[in-house]
Design a protein around this motif. Structure first.
Motif, PDB file in Angstrom:
ATOM      1  N   ALA A 224       1.623   6.310  -6.812  1.00  0.00           N
ATOM      2  CA  ALA A 224       0.527   7.202  -7.188  1.00  0.00           C
ATOM      3  C   ALA A 224       0.937   8.662  -7.011  1.00  0.00           C
ATOM      4  O   ALA A 224       0.619   9.519  -7.848  1.00  0.00           O
ATOM      5  CB  ALA A 224      -0.708   6.893  -6.350  1.00  0.00           C
ATOM      6  N   ALA A 225       1.671   8.920  -5.918  1.00  0.00           N
ATOM      7  CA  ALA A 225       2.122  10.293  -5.682  1.00  0.00           C
ATOM      8  C   ALA A 225       3.119  10.727  -6.763  1.00  0.00           C
ATOM      9  O   ALA A 225       3.065  11.860  -7.260  1.00  0.00           O
ATOM     10  CB  ALA A 225       2.766  10.400  -4.302  1.00  0.00           C
ATOM     11  N   GLN A 226       4.016   9.792  -7.126  1.00  0.00           N
ATOM     12  CA  GLN A 226       4.981  10.112  -8.179  1.00  0.00           C
ATOM     13  C   GLN A 226       4.293  10.350  -9.525  1.00  0.00           C
ATOM     14  O   GLN A 226       4.636  11.279 -10.256  1.00  0.00           O
ATOM     15  CB  GLN A 226       6.006   8.983  -8.306  1.00  0.00           C
ATOM     16  N   LYS A 227       3.305   9.482  -9.810  1.00  0.00           N
ATOM     17  CA  LYS A 227       2.570   9.647 -11.062  1.00  0.00           C
ATOM     18  C   LYS A 227       1.807  10.968 -11.071  1.00  0.00           C
ATOM     19  O   LYS A 227       1.775  11.680 -12.085  1.00  0.00           O
ATOM     20  CB  LYS A 227       1.592   8.487 -11.273  1.00  0.00           C
ATOM     21  N   ALA A 228       1.211  11.261  -9.912  1.00  0.00           N
ATOM     22  CA  ALA A 228       0.484  12.521  -9.820  1.00  0.00           C
ATOM     23  C   ALA A 228       1.436  13.701 -10.026  1.00  0.00           C
ATOM     24  O   ALA A 228       1.094  14.686 -10.707  1.00  0.00           O
ATOM     25  CB  ALA A 228      -0.207  12.628  -8.468  1.00  0.00           C
ATOM     26  N   ALA A 229       2.654  13.560  -9.456  1.00  0.00           N
ATOM     27  CA  ALA A 229       3.630  14.630  -9.622  1.00  0.00           C
ATOM     28  C   ALA A 229       4.064  14.750 -11.087  1.00  0.00           C
ATOM     29  O   ALA A 229       4.196  15.861 -11.625  1.00  0.00           O
ATOM     30  CB  ALA A 229       4.841  14.377  -8.728  1.00  0.00           C
ATOM     31  N   ARG A 230       4.287  13.559 -11.715  1.00  0.00           N
ATOM     32  CA  ARG A 230       4.669  13.596 -13.132  1.00  0.00           C
ATOM     33  C   ARG A 230       3.542  14.169 -13.995  1.00  0.00           C
ATOM     34  O   ARG A 230       3.800  14.969 -14.912  1.00  0.00           O
ATOM     35  CB  ARG A 230       5.015  12.178 -13.608  1.00  0.00           C
ATOM     36  N   ASP A 231       2.328  13.725 -13.688  1.00  0.00           N
ATOM     37  CA  ASP A 231       1.191  14.236 -14.469  1.00  0.00           C
ATOM     38  C   ASP A 231       1.041  15.745 -14.299  1.00  0.00           C
ATOM     39  O   ASP A 231       0.766  16.465 -15.268  1.00  0.00           O
ATOM     40  CB  ASP A 231      -0.097  13.533 -14.032  1.00  0.00           C
ATOM     41  N   LYS A 232       1.256  16.174 -13.063  1.00  0.00           N
ATOM     42  CA  LYS A 232       1.153  17.609 -12.804  1.00  0.00           C
ATOM     43  C   LYS A 232       2.240  18.366 -13.555  1.00  0.00           C
ATOM     44  O   LYS A 232       1.985  19.422 -14.171  1.00  0.00           O
ATOM     45  CB  LYS A 232       1.261  17.874 -11.300  1.00  0.00           C
ATOM     46  N   ALA A 233       3.480  17.813 -13.489  1.00  0.00           N
ATOM     47  CA  ALA A 233       4.587  18.460 -14.192  1.00  0.00           C
ATOM     48  C   ALA A 233       4.349  18.441 -15.705  1.00  0.00           C
ATOM     49  O   ALA A 233       4.630  19.424 -16.404  1.00  0.00           O
ATOM     50  CB  ALA A 233       5.898  17.764 -13.848  1.00  0.00           C
ATOM     51  N   ARG A 234       3.830  17.291 -16.190  1.00  0.00           N
ATOM     52  CA  ARG A 234       3.548  17.182 -17.632  1.00  0.00           C
ATOM     53  C   ARG A 234       2.477  18.184 -18.050  1.00  0.00           C
ATOM     54  O   ARG A 234       2.624  18.871 -19.067  1.00  0.00           O
ATOM     55  CB  ARG A 234       3.097  15.756 -17.944  1.00  0.00           C
TER      56      ARG A 234
ATOM     57  N   ALA B 191       0.832  -1.203   0.000  1.00  0.00           N
ATOM     58  CA  ALA B 191       0.000   0.000   0.000  1.00  0.00           C
ATOM     59  C   ALA B 191       0.870   1.259   0.000  1.00  0.00           C
ATOM     60  O   ALA B 191       0.574   2.236  -0.697  1.00  0.00           O
ATOM     61  CB  ALA B 191      -0.928  -0.006   1.215  1.00  0.00           C
ATOM     62  N   ALA B 192       1.977   1.211   0.774  1.00  0.00           N
ATOM     63  CA  ALA B 192       2.876   2.359   0.811  1.00  0.00           C
ATOM     64  C   ALA B 192       3.531   2.582  -0.557  1.00  0.00           C
ATOM     65  O   ALA B 192       3.646   3.726  -1.029  1.00  0.00           O
ATOM     66  CB  ALA B 192       3.955   2.145   1.877  1.00  0.00           C
ATOM     67  N   LYS B 193       3.955   1.463  -1.201  1.00  0.00           N
ATOM     68  CA  LYS B 193       4.542   1.589  -2.535  1.00  0.00           C
ATOM     69  C   LYS B 193       3.523   2.127  -3.537  1.00  0.00           C
ATOM     70  O   LYS B 193       3.853   2.952  -4.398  1.00  0.00           O
ATOM     71  CB  LYS B 193       5.075   0.239  -3.002  1.00  0.00           C
ATOM     72  N   ALA B 194       2.291   1.614  -3.400  1.00  0.00           N
ATOM     73  CA  ALA B 194       1.244   2.080  -4.312  1.00  0.00           C
ATOM     74  C   ALA B 194       0.976   3.569  -4.105  1.00  0.00           C
ATOM     75  O   ALA B 194       0.808   4.323  -5.081  1.00  0.00           O
ATOM     76  CB  ALA B 194      -0.036   1.276  -4.093  1.00  0.00           C
ATOM     77  N   ARG B 195       0.963   3.986  -2.839  1.00  0.00           N
ATOM     78  CA  ARG B 195       0.756   5.422  -2.576  1.00  0.00           C
ATOM     79  C   ARG B 195       1.913   6.249  -3.113  1.00  0.00           C
ATOM     80  O   ARG B 195       1.701   7.330  -3.684  1.00  0.00           O
ATOM     81  CB  ARG B 195       0.587   5.652  -1.068  1.00  0.00           C
ATOM     82  N   ALA B 196       3.143   5.720  -2.911  1.00  0.00           N
ATOM     83  CA  ALA B 196       4.308   6.443  -3.417  1.00  0.00           C
ATOM     84  C   ALA B 196       4.273   6.527  -4.943  1.00  0.00           C
ATOM     85  O   ALA B 196       4.547   7.592  -5.524  1.00  0.00           O
ATOM     86  CB  ALA B 196       5.592   5.766  -2.950  1.00  0.00           C
TER      87      ALA B 196
END
Length: 253
Positions: A133-143, A126-131
């Motif tokens: 997801a957070a990374q993807k969200a950050a990448r999506d935001k940056a993109r 769950a922690a990896k999935a959250r991490a």
């Protein structure tokens, strides 16, 4: 008459008493005889001086007491055996309960450890999935931010990408700027009405740019990636492509 009556009364009153000594004497004579006979008869039975009935009566209490003692002794032995067996059974039952308790405790401990491992694995996942997801969200935001910025200023995006991805500095940037100014005036929605060439690099057909993303019609970054790649594999650098473009009329590269 009076004399005879008197004597009669005297004799009558004393007749029975006078007979008692004789009877007693005779009795004394007969009793030893009877007693001796009985004694002789009882000698064979081992009870001298005791009648047969008296011998049986006297021997019964002893026989009953002996039997009772034997029964009591047997009962005591059986009771001791029962107590010993009960003690052994109780000890065995206690040992069995202790063994079962130890086994249950071990199983419970193993289950708790297994459950803890499963819970930890789930928590880690769950922690990896959250991490992620957070990374993807950050990448999506940056993109999304980069796309928005590229739409506002495609030149700045292209200049940064040319330097980062191919090492093309200022001199190459000047050639790239002139080349795409002549092709699309730096409009990512530019489309040639006759040929159908599309976007900043004027890809023909436009679908070639799908190599770098299906959003090639709306995303200037996808168009820039494809345009830089095409220049690199076709001309080596933007200045070579610019020179080729200038030597053709109508211009193309």
């Amino acid at each position: 008459m009076s004399s005879s009556r008197y004597r009669g009364r005297h004799r009558g009153r004393h007749a029975r008493p006078s007979e008692a000594p004789l009877t007693q004497a005779l009795g004394v004579v007969r009793r030893p005889t009877v007693t001796a006979g009985l004694a002789l008869a009882l000698v064979g039975t081992g009870a001298v001086g005791v009648s047969a009935n008296d011998a049986v009566a006297d021997s019964e209490p002893f026989a009953l007491n002996s039997a009772a003692s034997a029964v009591a002794a047997l009962t005591a032995r059986e009771s001791a055996d029962d107590n010993s067996r009960i003690s052994r059974d109780r000890s065995g039952a206690n040992a069995q309960r202790a063994a079962l308790g130890a086994k249950a405790e071990a199983e419970a401990k193993a289950k708790a450890e297994a459950d803890a491992k499963v819970a930890k694995a789930k928590a880690d996942a769950a922690a990896k999935a959250r991490a992620a997801a957070a990374q993807k969200a950050a990448r999506d935001k940056a993109r999304d931010s980069a796309i928005a910025n590229a739409k506002k200023d495609p030149r700045a995006a292209a200049r940064a990408m040319a330097l980062d991805e191919y090492g093309w500095g200022d001199s190459q940037w000047r050639c790239l700027n002139l080349l795409w100014e002549g092709e699309s005036s730096w409009r990512y929605t530019a489309e040639n009405p006759s040929s159908g060439a599309y976007g900043l690099p004027q890809s023909l057909p436009a679908s070639k740019m799908a190599k770098f993303g299906a959003d090639y019609r709306t995303n200037p970054i996808t168009q820039i990636k494809w345009g830089l790649w095409y220049i690199d594999v076709s001309y080596g650098n933007p200045c070579n492509a610019w020179e080729f473009w200038n030597n053709r009329y109508p211009h193309w590269y």
